[in-house]
Design a protein around this motif. Sequence first.
Motif, mmCIF file in Angstrom:
data_model
loop_
_atom_site.group_PDB
_atom_site.id
_atom_site.type_symbol
_atom_site.label_atom_id
_atom_site.label_comp_id
_atom_site.label_asym_id
_atom_site.label_seq_id
_atom_site.Cartn_x
_atom_site.Cartn_y
_atom_site.Cartn_z
ATOM 1 N N ARG A 86 -4.568 -16.957 -11.644
ATOM 2 C CA ARG A 86 -3.157 -16.651 -11.353
ATOM 3 C C ARG A 86 -2.674 -15.447 -12.158
ATOM 4 O O ARG A 86 -1.943 -14.602 -11.640
ATOM 5 N N ASN A 87 -3.066 -15.376 -13.410
ATOM 6 C CA ASN A 87 -2.556 -14.333 -14.296
ATOM 7 C C ASN A 87 -3.232 -12.993 -14.091
ATOM 8 O O ASN A 87 -2.543 -11.964 -13.980
ATOM 9 N N VAL A 88 -4.548 -12.963 -14.070
ATOM 10 C CA VAL A 88 -5.257 -11.683 -14.139
ATOM 11 C C VAL A 88 -5.843 -11.229 -12.806
ATOM 12 O O VAL A 88 -6.382 -10.124 -12.720
ATOM 13 N N VAL A 89 -5.733 -12.053 -11.749
ATOM 14 C CA VAL A 89 -6.238 -11.645 -10.442
ATOM 15 C C VAL A 89 -5.102 -11.603 -9.430
ATOM 16 O O VAL A 89 -4.786 -10.552 -8.854
ATOM 17 N N ALA A 90 -4.471 -12.751 -9.190
ATOM 18 C CA ALA A 90 -3.457 -12.832 -8.135
ATOM 19 C C ALA A 90 -2.211 -12.020 -8.458
ATOM 20 O O ALA A 90 -1.694 -11.293 -7.599
ATOM 21 N N PHE A 91 -1.732 -12.120 -9.688
ATOM 22 C CA PHE A 91 -0.490 -11.427 -10.044
ATOM 23 C C PHE A 91 -0.613 -9.901 -9.960
ATOM 24 O O PHE A 91 0.238 -9.248 -9.346
ATOM 25 N N PRO A 92 -1.647 -9.272 -10.544
ATOM 26 C CA PRO A 92 -1.739 -7.803 -10.428
ATOM 27 C C PRO A 92 -1.919 -7.316 -8.997
ATOM 28 O O PRO A 92 -1.519 -6.195 -8.666
ATOM 29 N N LEU A 93 -2.542 -8.143 -8.145
ATOM 30 C CA LEU A 93 -2.767 -7.728 -6.760
ATOM 31 C C LEU A 93 -1.577 -8.032 -5.855
ATOM 32 O O LEU A 93 -1.628 -7.767 -4.658
ATOM 33 N N GLY A 94 -0.511 -8.595 -6.415
ATOM 34 C CA GLY A 94 0.665 -8.903 -5.620
ATOM 35 C C GLY A 94 0.488 -10.089 -4.713
ATOM 36 O O GLY A 94 1.127 -10.170 -3.651
ATOM 37 N N LEU A 95 -0.379 -11.039 -5.093
ATOM 38 C CA LEU A 95 -0.679 -12.196 -4.251
ATOM 39 C C LEU A 95 0.028 -13.460 -4.709
ATOM 40 O O LEU A 95 -0.316 -14.555 -4.263
ATOM 41 N N THR A 96 0.995 -13.348 -5.610
ATOM 42 C CA THR A 96 1.765 -14.498 -6.062
ATOM 43 C C THR A 96 3.187 -14.414 -5.519
ATOM 44 O O THR A 96 3.631 -13.358 -5.055
ATOM 45 N N SER A 97 3.895 -15.551 -5.593
ATOM 46 C CA SER A 97 5.282 -15.572 -5.126
ATOM 47 C C SER A 97 6.196 -14.766 -6.041
ATOM 48 O O SER A 97 7.264 -14.314 -5.623
ATOM 49 N N VAL A 98 5.784 -14.585 -7.287
ATOM 50 C CA VAL A 98 6.546 -13.783 -8.249
ATOM 51 C C VAL A 98 6.129 -12.324 -8.104
ATOM 52 O O VAL A 98 4.937 -12.003 -8.137
ATOM 53 N N VAL A 99 7.094 -11.448 -7.926
ATOM 54 C CA VAL A 99 6.811 -10.033 -7.708
ATOM 55 C C VAL A 99 6.529 -9.356 -9.036
ATOM 56 O O VAL A 99 7.273 -9.522 -10.008
ATOM 57 N N SER A 100 5.456 -8.588 -9.091
ATOM 58 C CA SER A 100 5.120 -7.852 -10.303
ATOM 59 C C SER A 100 6.118 -6.721 -10.519
ATOM 60 O O SER A 100 6.551 -6.068 -9.559
ATOM 61 N N PRO A 101 6.501 -6.449 -11.779
ATOM 62 C CA PRO A 101 7.395 -5.310 -12.045
ATOM 63 C C PRO A 101 6.713 -3.966 -11.868
ATOM 64 O O PRO A 101 7.372 -2.928 -11.946
ATOM 65 N N ALA A 102 5.394 -3.960 -11.673
ATOM 66 C CA ALA A 102 4.670 -2.709 -11.425
ATOM 67 C C ALA A 102 4.964 -2.266 -10.001
ATOM 68 O O ALA A 102 4.280 -2.660 -9.054
ATOM 69 N N ALA A 103 6.001 -1.483 -9.816
ATOM 70 C CA ALA A 103 6.488 -1.171 -8.470
ATOM 71 C C ALA A 103 6.826 0.297 -8.300
ATOM 72 O O ALA A 103 7.854 0.648 -7.714
ATOM 73 N N SER A 104 6.014 1.187 -8.835
ATOM 74 C CA SER A 104 6.252 2.612 -8.638
ATOM 75 C C SER A 104 6.002 2.969 -7.176
ATOM 76 O O SER A 104 5.120 2.389 -6.529
ATOM 77 N N PRO A 105 6.745 3.916 -6.628
ATOM 78 C CA PRO A 105 6.634 4.236 -5.197
ATOM 79 C C PRO A 105 5.385 5.049 -4.864
ATOM 80 O O PRO A 105 5.465 6.183 -4.378
ATOM 81 N N LEU A 106 4.234 4.478 -5.104
ATOM 82 C CA LEU A 106 2.967 5.077 -4.725
ATOM 83 C C LEU A 106 2.513 4.481 -3.388
ATOM 84 O O LEU A 106 3.049 3.454 -2.952
ATOM 85 N N PRO A 107 1.545 5.088 -2.697
ATOM 86 C CA PRO A 107 1.218 4.648 -1.330
ATOM 87 C C PRO A 107 0.937 3.158 -1.180
ATOM 88 O O PRO A 107 1.413 2.522 -0.235
ATOM 89 N N GLY A 108 0.140 2.572 -2.087
ATOM 90 C CA GLY A 108 -0.170 1.156 -1.966
ATOM 91 C C GLY A 108 1.061 0.291 -2.048
ATOM 92 O O GLY A 108 1.230 -0.665 -1.273
ATOM 93 N N ARG A 109 1.953 0.599 -2.971
ATOM 94 C CA ARG A 109 3.184 -0.169 -3.120
ATOM 95 C C ARG A 109 4.095 0.009 -1.911
ATOM 96 O O ARG A 109 4.711 -0.953 -1.428
#
Length: 384
Positions: free
Chosen positions: A269-292
Amino acid sequence: MRKTLGARVAQYVGRYAGRRPGPYAERYAWAGCAVVAPVFALASDMGPHRVWGLGAGAGYAVAACLASGSGRRRAAARAVAVVGAVVVPLVALLAAGLGQSEVTVVERSGHLLLTTGSPYVTDPVAVGDFNPYLPGMALFGLLPGDPRWWLGGAFVAALAAAGLHRAWLLACPPVALPLAVGGVDLPVAGLMCLGVALAGRGRPGRAGLALGAAAALKWTAWPALPVVLALVAARRGGRPALRCAAAGLATATAAVLPFALTDPAGFVRNVVAFPLGLTSVVSPAASPLPGRLLAAHVPGGTLIALTLLVVSALLIALSLVVRPPGTVREAAGRLALGLGLATALMPATRFGYLVYPLVLGALACRRRRPGTPVTRSAAKAAVA
């Protein structure tokens, strides 16, 4: 035999990197930074960023005034830029008790490791509960004082050991900002540079240890392992490459595996799902780059971004097989390209990740020392 596109690009980069900047180039560079930093401070909604932008802007402006004429004046300008963009904002932020959320995450993970035996919360429910870093990062939270001293110190020490004695690199905004506000990516990038440099010096075991230490901090370090193995195999052969792989994997596995086995659900949950945006909680890493942008505005965009990320990784891996890097410059450039693509395509990403291609690009463009092989054939001849 005709040169490949990669060889031509490496040749042009090498020629450009070997040129000395013009007498006013540094002045223009610092002047540009003096404009960018305050604009960034006004655009950001984070207090630490505003403090950094205003202080750094003044330091860059003074550096621009000094950066002309003799070499001593340019050296003084670089020193002023480092003080103004790193030291002064860092001390001001520490005195005010301000920093990015990464600092709190590292401190909390160190406390959890000390009290519970694991740096992770098994069932995180809020953004502050997540720890997206691998277990090695928690060590910075166990050390006395603010983690920023240790994170920055490890970065500078790794760059110095890799031969990157560049004041301008420390003062460059993508590096100076995380040094002041809190950058967990800095020691990872520094250790990756050190691993590549040690592999180029014919020290595969030490290169593996450096890369293993980086891989114990964040997933972003893992792509360096196959690139460096390809470099060692191309220069030294199979056995040294196996020695490098064994050292790197053993170091990373010893640091990561016990926590992954003890609490696999919390680890994932912490080191795989969360960084990849696969959790219900949105990561604060949200810079407007193509993937985001894909993940946020396109139906099924997360899957599309992850697919592009996998495809780019496979293409880089294929390039290692078809044309393995034979020099430090080629390996650092290949790794910078791969991490640049990953930064652009990850669904949960931020501009701070650009420190990886920047620092590795600086290693790729580093001027050659006298007697250093400059081409793949020369490198093989030197080894033989």
